[in-house]
Design an enzyme around this catalytic site. Structure first.
Site, PDB file in Angstrom:
ATOM      1  N   ASN A  62     -44.214  22.742   7.305  1.00  0.00           N
ATOM      2  CA  ASN A  62     -44.817  23.574   6.547  1.00  0.00           C
ATOM      3  C   ASN A  62     -44.676  23.255   5.009  1.00  0.00           C
ATOM      4  OD1 ASN A  62     -42.290  24.687   7.063  1.00  0.00           O
ATOM      5  ND2 ASN A  62     -42.581  26.413   6.206  1.00  0.00           N
ATOM      6  N   GLU A  64     -44.989  24.526   1.378  1.00  0.00           N
ATOM      7  CA  GLU A  64     -45.335  25.698   0.449  1.00  0.00           C
ATOM      8  C   GLU A  64     -45.748  25.614  -0.946  1.00  0.00           C
ATOM      9  OE1 GLU A  64     -42.064  28.414   1.302  1.00  0.00           O
ATOM     10  OE2 GLU A  64     -42.906  28.942   3.212  1.00  0.00           O
ATOM     11  N   CYS A  73     -49.448  25.391   6.830  1.00  0.00           N
ATOM     12  CA  CYS A  73     -48.792  25.606   7.953  1.00  0.00           C
ATOM     13  C   CYS A  73     -48.391  23.953   8.516  1.00  0.00           C
ATOM     14  CB  CYS A  73     -49.487  26.466   9.139  1.00  0.00           C
ATOM     15  SG  CYS A  73     -49.355  27.938   8.623  1.00  0.00           S
ATOM     16  N   GLU A  75     -48.218  23.222  11.662  1.00  0.00           N
ATOM     17  CA  GLU A  75     -49.464  22.710  12.579  1.00  0.00           C
ATOM     18  C   GLU A  75     -50.679  22.059  11.963  1.00  0.00           C
ATOM     19  OE1 GLU A  75     -48.049  25.550  12.065  1.00  0.00           O
ATOM     20  OE2 GLU A  75     -47.732  26.838  14.001  1.00  0.00           O
ATOM     21  N   CYS A 112     -49.698  30.617  14.024  1.00  0.00           N
ATOM     22  CA  CYS A 112     -50.409  31.743  13.397  1.00  0.00           C
ATOM     23  C   CYS A 112     -51.942  31.829  13.797  1.00  0.00           C
ATOM     24  CB  CYS A 112     -50.229  31.928  11.976  1.00  0.00           C
ATOM     25  SG  CYS A 112     -51.315  30.625  11.015  1.00  0.00           S
ATOM     26  N   CYS A 115     -54.057  28.743  12.334  1.00  0.00           N
ATOM     27  CA  CYS A 115     -53.705  27.375  13.099  1.00  0.00           C
ATOM     28  C   CYS A 115     -54.384  27.402  14.593  1.00  0.00           C
ATOM     29  CB  CYS A 115     -52.223  27.385  13.190  1.00  0.00           C
ATOM     30  SG  CYS A 115     -51.453  26.703  11.572  1.00  0.00           S
TER      31      CYS A 115
HETATM   32  N1  THU Z   1     -45.953  28.970   9.095  1.00  0.00           N
HETATM   33  C1  THU Z   1     -46.384  27.739   9.708  1.00  0.00           C
HETATM   34  O1  THU Z   1     -45.902  26.567   9.257  1.00  0.00           O
HETATM   35  N2  THU Z   1     -46.885  27.805  10.846  1.00  0.00           N
HETATM   36  C2  THU Z   1     -47.279  28.999  11.452  1.00  0.00           C
HETATM   37  O2  THU Z   1     -48.070  28.851  12.556  1.00  0.00           O
HETATM   38  C3  THU Z   1     -46.819  30.461  11.077  1.00  0.00           C
HETATM   39  C4  THU Z   1     -46.040  30.267   9.666  1.00  0.00           C
HETATM   40  C5  THU Z   1     -45.304  28.565   7.789  1.00  0.00           C
HETATM   41  C6  THU Z   1     -45.910  29.374   6.548  1.00  0.00           C
HETATM   42  C7  THU Z   1     -45.119  29.662   5.776  1.00  0.00           C
HETATM   43  O3  THU Z   1     -44.597  28.404   4.777  1.00  0.00           O
HETATM   44  C8  THU Z   1     -43.770  30.086   6.660  1.00  0.00           C
HETATM   45  O4  THU Z   1     -44.012  29.611   7.903  1.00  0.00           O
HETATM   46  C9  THU Z   1     -43.727  31.565   6.529  1.00  0.00           C
HETATM   47  O5  THU Z   1     -44.639  32.106   6.765  1.00  0.00           O
END
Ligand code: THU
Length: 160
Positions: A62, A64, A73, A75, A112, A115
């Site tokens: 991930n 940010e 994310c 994925e 999520c 994704c």
């Molecule tokens: N996140 C992911 O990388 N993948 C997911 O499927 C769920 C959430 C990340 C996004 C964000 O940077 C952190 O997790 C908290 O939500």
């Protein structure tokens, strides 16, 4: 009135030792990918690793942004890398894991909803199921035979 019952089959492994060697390697790569996470805002580090039909493994984590909705994310970062580097190669399996600063994640981390939609699109693009493997920082591992199992009744190109 009628009812529709949806069922999902999940393979559950108690430890990576129960998995085959290739999937164990992929899961290990996902754990390594956690180290590449750029997550100064949530501190929640997610790692993904996918295997292409060639056997090659690509990682994602991930990424940010101070403008929170722009966070990427793990994925989708991994899928973007695959689409960029090997646009014509199907993705056969993805492993996902995460690490939290506040607790040990001891159950499988679940992609999520956004994704899941993108995973399904990738399956459709290549007309090939993508297995999805999930683990927390430790603990049981779940394996789904297809991304579609994670998103029943999903929206797709067939509606357009
Ligand atoms: N996140 C992911 O990388 N993948 C997911 O499927 C769920 C959430 C990340 C996004 C964000 O940077 C952190 O997790 C908290 O939500």
């Amino acid at each position: 009135m009628k009812e529709i019952n949806l069922t999902t089959k999940i393979k559950v492994y108690a430890t990576p030792d129960e998995m085959d060697a290739a999937d164990r390697e992929l899961l290990r790569e996902a754990h390594f990918a956690v180290g590449d996470s750029y997550s100064p805002y949530s501190n929640f580090k997610v790692g993904a690793a996918l295997r292409l039909e060639s056997g090659e493994i690509l990682r994602g984590s991930n990424q940010e942004n101070a403008s929170y909705p722009l966070c990427l994310c793990a994925e989708r970062t991994a899928l973007g890398a695959a689409a960029s580097l090997h646009p014509r190669s199907a993705v056969t399996v993805m492993a996902v894991t995460a690490k939290s600063p506040v607790k040990t994640i001891d159950r499988p981390i679940s992609p999520c909803g956004a994704c899941r939609q993108v995973l399904c699109e990738t399956e459709m693009k290549f007309d090939r199921d993508m297995r999805v493997i999930m683990q927390g920082e430790e603990g049981e591992i779940y394996e789904f035979a297809s991304a579609k199992d994670l998103l029943p009744l999903s929206f797709g190109a067939e509606f357009l």
